[in-house]
Design an enzyme around this catalytic site. Sequence first.
Site, PDB file in Angstrom:
ATOM      1  N   ARG A 165      28.822 -12.779  -9.045  1.00  0.00           N
ATOM      2  CA  ARG A 165      28.077 -12.433  -7.826  1.00  0.00           C
ATOM      3  C   ARG A 165      28.727 -11.211  -7.170  1.00  0.00           C
ATOM      4  NH1 ARG A 165      29.715 -14.785  -3.631  1.00  0.00           N
ATOM      5  NH2 ARG A 165      29.731 -16.900  -4.466  1.00  0.00           N
TER       6      ARG A 165
ATOM      7  N   TYR B 258       4.469  -0.700   2.080  1.00  0.00           N
ATOM      8  CA  TYR B 258       4.201  -1.838   1.202  1.00  0.00           C
ATOM      9  C   TYR B 258       4.028  -3.097   2.067  1.00  0.00           C
ATOM     10  CZ  TYR B 258       5.032  -5.672  -1.993  1.00  0.00           C
ATOM     11  OH  TYR B 258       4.922  -6.856  -2.680  1.00  0.00           O
TER      12      TYR B 258
ATOM     13  N   LYS C 282       9.729  -0.653 -10.292  1.00  0.00           N
ATOM     14  CA  LYS C 282       8.701   0.379 -10.480  1.00  0.00           C
ATOM     15  C   LYS C 282       9.202   1.465 -11.437  1.00  0.00           C
ATOM     16  CE  LYS C 282       6.527  -2.265  -7.595  1.00  0.00           C
ATOM     17  NZ  LYS C 282       7.347  -2.719  -6.547  1.00  0.00           N
TER      18      LYS C 282
ATOM     19  N   ASP D 271      12.716   4.626   1.718  1.00  0.00           N
ATOM     20  CA  ASP D 271      12.273   3.915   0.524  1.00  0.00           C
ATOM     21  C   ASP D 271      11.727   4.969  -0.431  1.00  0.00           C
ATOM     22  OD1 ASP D 271      10.791   2.544  -1.425  1.00  0.00           O
ATOM     23  OD2 ASP D 271      10.373   0.869  -0.071  1.00  0.00           O
TER      24      ASP D 271
HETATM   25  O1  P1T Z   1       8.539  -6.121  -5.420  1.00  0.00           O
HETATM   26  P1  P1T Z   1       9.946  -5.731  -5.065  1.00  0.00           P
HETATM   27  O2  P1T Z   1      10.774  -5.304  -6.221  1.00  0.00           O
HETATM   28  O3  P1T Z   1      10.623  -6.784  -4.216  1.00  0.00           O
HETATM   29  O4  P1T Z   1       9.840  -4.404  -4.165  1.00  0.00           O
HETATM   30  C1  P1T Z   1       9.179  -4.342  -2.938  1.00  0.00           C
HETATM   31  C2  P1T Z   1       8.682  -2.963  -2.672  1.00  0.00           C
HETATM   32  C3  P1T Z   1       9.425  -2.120  -1.856  1.00  0.00           C
HETATM   33  N1  P1T Z   1       9.030  -0.865  -1.571  1.00  0.00           N
HETATM   34  C4  P1T Z   1       7.889  -0.366  -2.086  1.00  0.00           C
HETATM   35  C5  P1T Z   1       7.464   1.025  -1.736  1.00  0.00           C
HETATM   36  C6  P1T Z   1       7.096  -1.144  -2.938  1.00  0.00           C
HETATM   37  O5  P1T Z   1       5.982  -0.600  -3.445  1.00  0.00           O
HETATM   38  C7  P1T Z   1       7.492  -2.482  -3.242  1.00  0.00           C
HETATM   39  C8  P1T Z   1       6.674  -3.374  -4.117  1.00  0.00           C
HETATM   40  N2  P1T Z   1       5.340  -2.964  -4.275  1.00  0.00           N
HETATM   41  C9  P1T Z   1       4.404  -3.590  -5.044  1.00  0.00           C
HETATM   42  C10 P1T Z   1       4.628  -4.729  -5.713  1.00  0.00           C
HETATM   43  C11 P1T Z   1       3.078  -2.944  -5.095  1.00  0.00           C
HETATM   44  O6  P1T Z   1       2.246  -3.265  -5.963  1.00  0.00           O
HETATM   45  O7  P1T Z   1       2.832  -2.071  -4.241  1.00  0.00           O
END
Ligand code: P1T
Length: 394
Positions: free
Chosen positions: A63, A116, A214, A189
Amino acid sequence: MSEPSSGQAGGHQQDKAGFETRAIHAGWEPDPTTGAVIPPIFTTSTYKQDGVGGLRGGYEYSRSANPTRTALEQTVAALELGERGFAFASGLAAEDTLVRATCTPGDHVVIPDDAYGGTFRLFDKVEKPWGLDYTTAPVADTEAVAAAIEPGRTRLVWLETPTNPLLGVGDIEALAAVAHDAGALLVVDNTFASSYLQQPLTLGADVVVHSTTKYAGGHSDVVGGALAVRDADLAERLAFHQNSIGAVAGAFDSWLVLRGLKTLAVRMERHCDNAEAVVAFLEGDPRVAEVIYPGLAAHPGHEVASRQMKRFGGIVSFRHASGEQAALDACGRAEVFTLAESLGGIESLIEHPGRMTHASVAGTSLEVPADLVRLSVGIETVDDLLADLDQALG
Ligand code: P1T
């Protein structure tokens, strides 16, 4: 615990090698014992100590640190030109850890009025009941963001640029100045742009956030998140909270993201090429009311995006001229574009933000238009993508 060397930017960051070189070589030297060129997946929870407290390389418990995660964290730092990187189980886990490391109940943050849906839900439904107040502001309007700041109380100015899903563009340099004047940190972000197209820390941002699910991972086979920072004290606070909260990236997930990052540059170039072709196709089509892409000269953020991004990315949003049902039908008819949430993978995805990724913002100031369709343009043969959109539009 004694600090492992985890997360410090590797030599390839310090000697300012090119982006692609850093992506491929940062964070790992061929293993001295075996010569392994690629870091193994260290599937161990714990590490033998040479006498009590005698840690090898600072590793004590996975961890706190794990060598595969360390390799990823060093690569994230090197690509963002930061001092230190941190890898998490998801983008939202990274966000929550960041908030808890920098804010206490009673504080205030400014968040985008287009973001998001899950990020908004985190602030609205989790951090707010914990005692963190927020105000939304349009990232494209620096003065509106400045007006939303409460000096002395605002700890974070949170930016997505481009935003999800309306592709608004915030001026990172100007917003960093506004945040710093008020004693707040600027968080960017960088998920939509990726580390390849935009490096916010070099423009004055204090923290970069990624959903590595992503473009960083890039193959739709892993969920993860990351943070990168410049400041050593902030890095220490994040390391403490990462270990104390424990929402870390596992070894296999770290390995997948690390592998993805090695090809980020070439993938992003093709994502951008294909997105530009999709934009040109949609722009000329009467079934489309509006194409939203920062690369278009008519986009209100085009000039700022041209300054702070290498190219304009692989996400294209558009509004169907025939309304919500036509937008839903287009999502349902697409074949090469897979109807699914998420973005940034090699395959093209299509989705309806209002009913899917942004359903959690319905009825709030972040609500998105009902006729909006979001495309994550992949790296398939571009003619197949255009033919699919042509039949999907109906
Ligand atoms: O899904 P996660 O890995 O927890 O990430 C969240 C997140 C944070 N910031 C942005 C700009 C994002 O697009 C996302 C996640 N977005 C999607 C799952 C989507 O389809 O837009």
